[in-house]
Scaffold this active site. Structure first.
Site, PDB file in Angstrom:
ATOM      1  N   ALA A  80      -7.506   0.878  -3.063  1.00  0.00           N
ATOM      2  CA  ALA A  80      -8.876   1.361  -3.219  1.00  0.00           C
ATOM      3  C   ALA A  80      -9.794   0.327  -3.860  1.00  0.00           C
ATOM      4  O   ALA A  80      -9.374  -0.492  -4.676  1.00  0.00           O
ATOM      5  CB  ALA A  80      -8.877   2.634  -4.067  1.00  0.00           C
ATOM      6  N   THR A 156      -1.648   9.111   4.770  1.00  0.00           N
ATOM      7  CA  THR A 156      -1.032   9.272   3.454  1.00  0.00           C
ATOM      8  C   THR A 156      -0.625  10.724   3.255  1.00  0.00           C
ATOM      9  O   THR A 156      -1.456  11.627   3.367  1.00  0.00           O
ATOM     10  CB  THR A 156      -2.002   8.837   2.346  1.00  0.00           C
ATOM     11  OG1 THR A 156      -2.237   7.427   2.461  1.00  0.00           O
ATOM     12  CG2 THR A 156      -1.431   9.123   0.972  1.00  0.00           C
ATOM     13  N   ARG A 165      -2.825   9.756 -14.280  1.00  0.00           N
ATOM     14  CA  ARG A 165      -2.873   8.370 -14.757  1.00  0.00           C
ATOM     15  C   ARG A 165      -3.622   8.352 -16.086  1.00  0.00           C
ATOM     16  O   ARG A 165      -4.853   8.372 -16.140  1.00  0.00           O
ATOM     17  CB  ARG A 165      -3.542   7.491 -13.707  1.00  0.00           C
ATOM     18  CG  ARG A 165      -2.810   7.566 -12.371  1.00  0.00           C
ATOM     19  CD  ARG A 165      -3.639   7.162 -11.192  1.00  0.00           C
ATOM     20  NE  ARG A 165      -3.015   7.613  -9.936  1.00  0.00           N
ATOM     21  CZ  ARG A 165      -3.610   7.577  -8.760  1.00  0.00           C
ATOM     22  NH1 ARG A 165      -4.843   7.107  -8.652  1.00  0.00           N
ATOM     23  NH2 ARG A 165      -2.994   8.020  -7.681  1.00  0.00           N
ATOM     24  N   HIS A 255       3.832   5.289  -3.668  1.00  0.00           N
ATOM     25  CA  HIS A 255       2.466   5.035  -4.127  1.00  0.00           C
ATOM     26  C   HIS A 255       2.451   4.029  -5.274  1.00  0.00           C
ATOM     27  O   HIS A 255       1.547   4.033  -6.109  1.00  0.00           O
ATOM     28  CB  HIS A 255       1.797   6.349  -4.562  1.00  0.00           C
ATOM     29  CG  HIS A 255       0.461   6.571  -3.921  1.00  0.00           C
ATOM     30  ND1 HIS A 255       0.293   7.283  -2.753  1.00  0.00           N
ATOM     31  CD2 HIS A 255      -0.780   6.173  -4.279  1.00  0.00           C
ATOM     32  CE1 HIS A 255      -0.986   7.320  -2.429  1.00  0.00           C
ATOM     33  NE2 HIS A 255      -1.661   6.645  -3.338  1.00  0.00           N
ATOM     34  N   SER A 287       5.683  -0.757  -2.224  1.00  0.00           N
ATOM     35  CA  SER A 287       5.935  -0.376  -3.622  1.00  0.00           C
ATOM     36  C   SER A 287       6.855  -1.367  -4.336  1.00  0.00           C
ATOM     37  O   SER A 287       8.078  -1.364  -4.145  1.00  0.00           O
ATOM     38  CB  SER A 287       6.500   1.043  -3.746  1.00  0.00           C
ATOM     39  OG  SER A 287       5.618   2.000  -3.175  1.00  0.00           O
ATOM     40  N   PHE A 289       6.849  -4.841  -4.301  1.00  0.00           N
ATOM     41  CA  PHE A 289       7.200  -6.141  -3.712  1.00  0.00           C
ATOM     42  C   PHE A 289       6.359  -7.250  -4.338  1.00  0.00           C
ATOM     43  O   PHE A 289       5.133  -7.233  -4.264  1.00  0.00           O
ATOM     44  CB  PHE A 289       7.007  -6.106  -2.198  1.00  0.00           C
ATOM     45  CG  PHE A 289       8.040  -5.288  -1.492  1.00  0.00           C
ATOM     46  CD1 PHE A 289       9.162  -5.896  -0.944  1.00  0.00           C
ATOM     47  CD2 PHE A 289       7.923  -3.910  -1.413  1.00  0.00           C
ATOM     48  CE1 PHE A 289      10.143  -5.142  -0.311  1.00  0.00           C
ATOM     49  CE2 PHE A 289       8.894  -3.142  -0.788  1.00  0.00           C
ATOM     50  CZ  PHE A 289      10.003  -3.752  -0.236  1.00  0.00           C
TER      51      PHE A 289
END
EC number: 1.1.3.15
Length: 368
Positions: A80, A156, A165, A255, A287, A289
């Site tokens: 985003a 998604t 969060r 995610h 996720s 990497f």
């Protein structure tokens, strides 16, 4: 700026450059952030088993994804609001992906429009889609993506609610005036409620259709001819159902740890999903990497390709388009070296025999 030698160094530089609210939005995950740590640590439990005395004077990393040729099995995941990192936002990212001859996936939470990114130049692009309550909005987004030449829809499926969060709550995260969610352009963004400490999350979450289910994928297929990749799957059961409902591919994802904490690392679930897919559809993965060695391990365990997210954001923050180009180049170089030292001259030559997992070691010990 000091010489950057791997993509992790971009994150450290970005931590000191970006406003705390922005850095935390990109970097900090849900609740205890166990999954964030596990995404990285799981790679350290997979070891190499190289083949020697192979002619590796020429390494070919090219491959095909949904019929489109790309230079390497490393692609850009949807993330985003790139303009929080750099004024050129997703436009710079798109140009870097095109220069690297790989695929960029544009987030529906982009700070540049579908059309603007298309005008950034040539390149194979996918469009990530969340399902909103307003189905007309969903259909319009798909039609715009089709008209602009995007090649696939990345749906998604692991975010009917946004993960908690806590950094965003503490920072009272809101968008600066010069950055907006382009898919909501024209709507009243003054509706974003800043009183709960995470106005953006609350507003966007309120637009997501929490009743969305497998049957709605059939509806999606009636409004687009583009292939639909289902993103957010980590189990064999969901893989089987996704294929039954016509998914053109699977993108394994947790995610990046931003949704449900205490999920296993995607790399730890990869073989289970690949076995269930059984070659019927490609299985991609994201996720955690951060190295070309990570990419090699995923390919050896059966992945058809890898998507990266945060390394793009942090390299963009430090050096714009040039930063993203460099991040992709470093990952490519690392993968090339890993292939050569493992005795592989093409992606197709990377096999399960090139790696040893924790399960392999346990089985070997049990036979002693």
């Amino acid at each position: 700026m000091a010489l950057v030698t791997n993509v992790c160094e971009y994150e450290e530089l970005a931590k000191h450059k970006l406003p705390k609210m922005v850095y935390d939005f990109y970097a900090v995950d849900a609740e205890d952030q166990w999954t964030l740590r596990e995404n990285s640590e799981a790679f350290s439990r997979i070891l190499f088993q190289p083949v020697v005395l192979v002619d590796v004077s020429c390494i070919d990393m090219s491959m095909s994804v949904l019929g489109y040729n790309i230079s390497m099995p490393i692609m850009i995941a949807p993330t985003a609001l790139h303009k929080l990192a750099h004024p050129e936002g997703e436009l710079a990212t798109a140009r870097a992906a095109a220069a690297a001859e790989t695929i960029m996936t544009l987030s529906s939470w982009s700070s540049c429009s579908i059309e603007e990114v298309n005008l950034a130049g040539p390149g194979v692009r996918f469009f990530q889609l969340s399902i909103y309550k307003d189905r007309n909005l969903v259909q319009q987004l798909i039609q715009r993506a089709e008209k602009a030449g995007y090649k696939a829809i990345v749906l998604t499926v692991d975010a009917p609610w946004l993960g908690r969060r806590e950094a965003d709550v503490k920072n009272r995260f809101t968008l600066p005036q010069n950055v907006m969610l382009k898919i909501f352009e024209g709507l009243d963004q003054g509706k974003i409620d800043e009183t709960n400490g995470s106005g953006l999350a609350a507003y966007v979450a309120s637009q997501i259709d929490r009743s969305f289910s497998w049957k709605d994928i059939k509806w999606l297929q009636t409004v687009t001819s583009l292939p639909v990749l289902v993103k957010g799957i980590i189990t064999a059961q969901d893989t089987r159902i996704a294929i039954e409902y016509g998914a053109a591919g699977i993108i394994m994802s947790n995610h990046g740890g931003r949704q449900l904490d205490y999920l296993p690392a995607t790399i730890s679930c990869l073989e289970e999903v690949v076995r269930e897919a059984n070659g019927r559809v490609p299985v991609f993965i994201d996720s955690g990497f951060r190295r070309g060695t990570d990419v090699f391990k995923a390919l050896a365990l059966g992945a058809s390709g890898v998507f990266i997210g945060r390394p793009v954001l942090f390299s963009l923050a430090i050096d714009g388009e040039a930063g993203v180009r460099n991040a992709l180049r470093m990952l490519r170089d690392e993968l090339e070296i890993t292939m050569a030292l493992s005795g592989c001259t093409s992606v197709k030559e990377i096999t399960r025999g090139h790696v040893v997992t924790e399960s392999d070691r346990i089985r070997r010990c049990s036979r002693l």
